[in-house]
Design a protein around this motif. Sequence first.
Motif, PDB file in Angstrom:
ATOM      1  N   ALA A 198      -7.626   2.744   4.417  1.00  0.00           N
ATOM      2  CA  ALA A 198      -7.199   1.599   5.555  1.00  0.00           C
ATOM      3  C   ALA A 198      -8.513   0.343   5.350  1.00  0.00           C
ATOM      4  O   ALA A 198      -7.701  -0.489   5.505  1.00  0.00           O
ATOM      5  N   ARG A 199      -9.461   1.006   4.852  1.00  0.00           N
ATOM      6  CA  ARG A 199     -10.404  -0.159   4.905  1.00  0.00           C
ATOM      7  C   ARG A 199     -10.402  -0.441   3.459  1.00  0.00           C
ATOM      8  O   ARG A 199     -10.611  -2.061   3.246  1.00  0.00           O
ATOM      9  N   VAL A 200      -9.652   0.111   2.132  1.00  0.00           N
ATOM     10  CA  VAL A 200      -9.545  -0.757   0.943  1.00  0.00           C
ATOM     11  C   VAL A 200      -8.677  -1.698   1.238  1.00  0.00           C
ATOM     12  O   VAL A 200      -9.169  -2.624   0.709  1.00  0.00           O
ATOM     13  N   ALA A 201      -7.474  -0.875   1.503  1.00  0.00           N
ATOM     14  CA  ALA A 201      -6.621  -2.205   2.013  1.00  0.00           C
ATOM     15  C   ALA A 201      -6.611  -2.989   2.895  1.00  0.00           C
ATOM     16  O   ALA A 201      -5.830  -3.695   2.330  1.00  0.00           O
ATOM     17  N   VAL A 202      -6.883  -2.957   3.494  1.00  0.00           N
ATOM     18  CA  VAL A 202      -7.361  -4.249   4.194  1.00  0.00           C
ATOM     19  C   VAL A 202      -8.482  -5.067   3.636  1.00  0.00           C
ATOM     20  O   VAL A 202      -7.643  -6.816   3.912  1.00  0.00           O
ATOM     21  N   ALA A 203      -9.375  -4.792   2.978  1.00  0.00           N
ATOM     22  CA  ALA A 203     -10.495  -5.816   2.154  1.00  0.00           C
ATOM     23  C   ALA A 203      -9.758  -6.777   0.946  1.00  0.00           C
ATOM     24  O   ALA A 203      -9.326  -7.558   0.868  1.00  0.00           O
ATOM     25  N   ALA A 216      -3.973 -10.936  -0.902  1.00  0.00           N
ATOM     26  CA  ALA A 216      -2.336 -11.367  -0.354  1.00  0.00           C
ATOM     27  C   ALA A 216      -2.004 -12.323   0.060  1.00  0.00           C
ATOM     28  O   ALA A 216      -0.914 -12.882  -0.449  1.00  0.00           O
ATOM     29  N   ARG A 217      -2.894 -13.427   0.367  1.00  0.00           N
ATOM     30  CA  ARG A 217      -2.993 -13.822   1.312  1.00  0.00           C
ATOM     31  C   ARG A 217      -3.330 -15.631  -0.077  1.00  0.00           C
ATOM     32  O   ARG A 217      -2.157 -16.747   0.089  1.00  0.00           O
ATOM     33  N   ASP A 220       0.296  -8.040   8.281  1.00  0.00           N
ATOM     34  CA  ASP A 220       0.212  -6.784   7.964  1.00  0.00           C
ATOM     35  C   ASP A 220      -0.863  -6.113   6.902  1.00  0.00           C
ATOM     36  O   ASP A 220      -1.424  -5.426   6.928  1.00  0.00           O
ATOM     37  N   ALA A 221      -0.983  -7.072   6.316  1.00  0.00           N
ATOM     38  CA  ALA A 221      -2.278  -7.088   5.026  1.00  0.00           C
ATOM     39  C   ALA A 221      -3.382  -7.154   5.829  1.00  0.00           C
ATOM     40  O   ALA A 221      -4.325  -6.414   6.097  1.00  0.00           O
ATOM     41  N   ALA A 244      -1.822  -1.965   6.465  1.00  0.00           N
ATOM     42  CA  ALA A 244      -1.972  -2.422   5.750  1.00  0.00           C
ATOM     43  C   ALA A 244      -1.477  -1.250   4.296  1.00  0.00           C
ATOM     44  O   ALA A 244      -1.527  -2.270   3.500  1.00  0.00           O
ATOM     45  N   VAL A 245      -2.031  -0.424   4.539  1.00  0.00           N
ATOM     46  CA  VAL A 245      -1.440   0.633   4.316  1.00  0.00           C
ATOM     47  C   VAL A 245       0.202   0.345   3.291  1.00  0.00           C
ATOM     48  O   VAL A 245       0.454   1.194   2.402  1.00  0.00           O
ATOM     49  N   ALA A 246       0.754   0.860   4.058  1.00  0.00           N
ATOM     50  CA  ALA A 246       2.288   0.798   4.283  1.00  0.00           C
ATOM     51  C   ALA A 246       2.084  -0.425   3.439  1.00  0.00           C
ATOM     52  O   ALA A 246       3.212  -0.752   2.970  1.00  0.00           O
ATOM     53  N   PHE A 247       2.198  -1.960   3.676  1.00  0.00           N
ATOM     54  CA  PHE A 247       2.289  -2.827   3.053  1.00  0.00           C
ATOM     55  C   PHE A 247       2.256  -2.809   1.738  1.00  0.00           C
ATOM     56  O   PHE A 247       2.864  -3.255   0.943  1.00  0.00           O
TER      57      PHE A 247
END
Length: 414
Positions: free
Chosen positions: A22-27, A32-33, A42-43, A49-52
């Motif tokens: 989750a930490r990597v996905a949010v980073a 994404a932006r 979602d990101a 975030a992981v599912a995104f």
Amino acid sequence: LGGAALPHVLPGLDGLAPEPRARVAVALAPVARRMGLTQPGDARDPARAVAFWARFWDDRGIEFRRAAVRSAVRRIARYGSESRAADLHALDTFALEEVLAALEPPRDAATLDHARSLVAIAAHATGRDDVIAPGDDLATARACVDRWQTFWSVYESDFVVLAGPSRLAAMALETRYGKWALGAVTRRLGLGADGRPVLDELAARAPVTLALVFGGIALGYALAIAAASLGAAMRSRPLDAGLVFLALAAYVTPTAVAATLAARVTGAASTPIFAGASVLALALFAVPATQQRAALRRAISEDWVRAAVGRGAGRLRATLVHALPAALLPVATLATLEAPMALGGAFVVERVFGLDGLGEATVRAVSARDTTWLMALALFASAAAAIGVVFADVACARLDPRLVPAVTAPARRA
């Protein structure tokens, strides 16, 4: 690294524990932006975030292929629409290799629009505020393209996977010196801080500095040899003492002081290069004069010179014809070391006389930490020194024919 890292990060998310995944996905949310993906919230949400990113990679992972990027770049060149630019924006920095490979200096209006589109895509992906504005002319656009090519030569290895032959080549080329050497060979010694090719700047400014340096060396050594020969031939204590005093005065006088005095005396001289070379000759006079004086004293006491005097040769003839050629050898060798050492004095003379030589550009390069110019100047000075050594060997062989075998024979192993 942006989108260039996604093919290496996203497939490996499933191998991480839930919290670091989750930490990597949010980073990755800023990526994404910048890529313009929908539902950016979602990101940023650790729970989604992981599912995104999993959905994104399932839907768009096929687009992260070099062939797909090349096709998109070709469509930009052919059609140039905003929707096709958006396709490359969605690939972010993954598209940089193909985008910058297709980026060339514009030659006309059509290629200018193509370069403007590619630069805009690269600027969007990297965040660099360096684009070709709508009203820019061809010269400004070419300078912008040169800056982007310089940027890519430095940072390409951050975004590109090196494998096979490219990985072997990177062992030499992906070093600081390797990148400089490659740029020096392919891009006219690189670009200076002002955006101009360093080789063009050197070609424009070097003649002034070379005229000062070699003119000062030639004039200074000619005066030193003449004064030392006259003193040795006359064997006059007052003249000899005057030569020593003159050499000492020239040695202790700072070049800046001598140049300032000469500029005030000559005023707006029509030949500032000759005046500057004369000032530099004064600074270079002392060492060859004392060396020539000592060498002539030793040569005059040799048997062949005394034999020439015994056969009726006058003192002046014995000095100039018999003693001087042998005494010139150490002075000719010394002259090979003067060019790099005289370069600093030439910079001072250029400043005082307002000459557009290498000095002003070098001072600016030091202030701006322009290593491209400084490396080119070091290469230029080294080449001049090497040429001087070759000429010194030739001069020594002409002065003493006994040295010809030593100069021309190939080196033998011990």
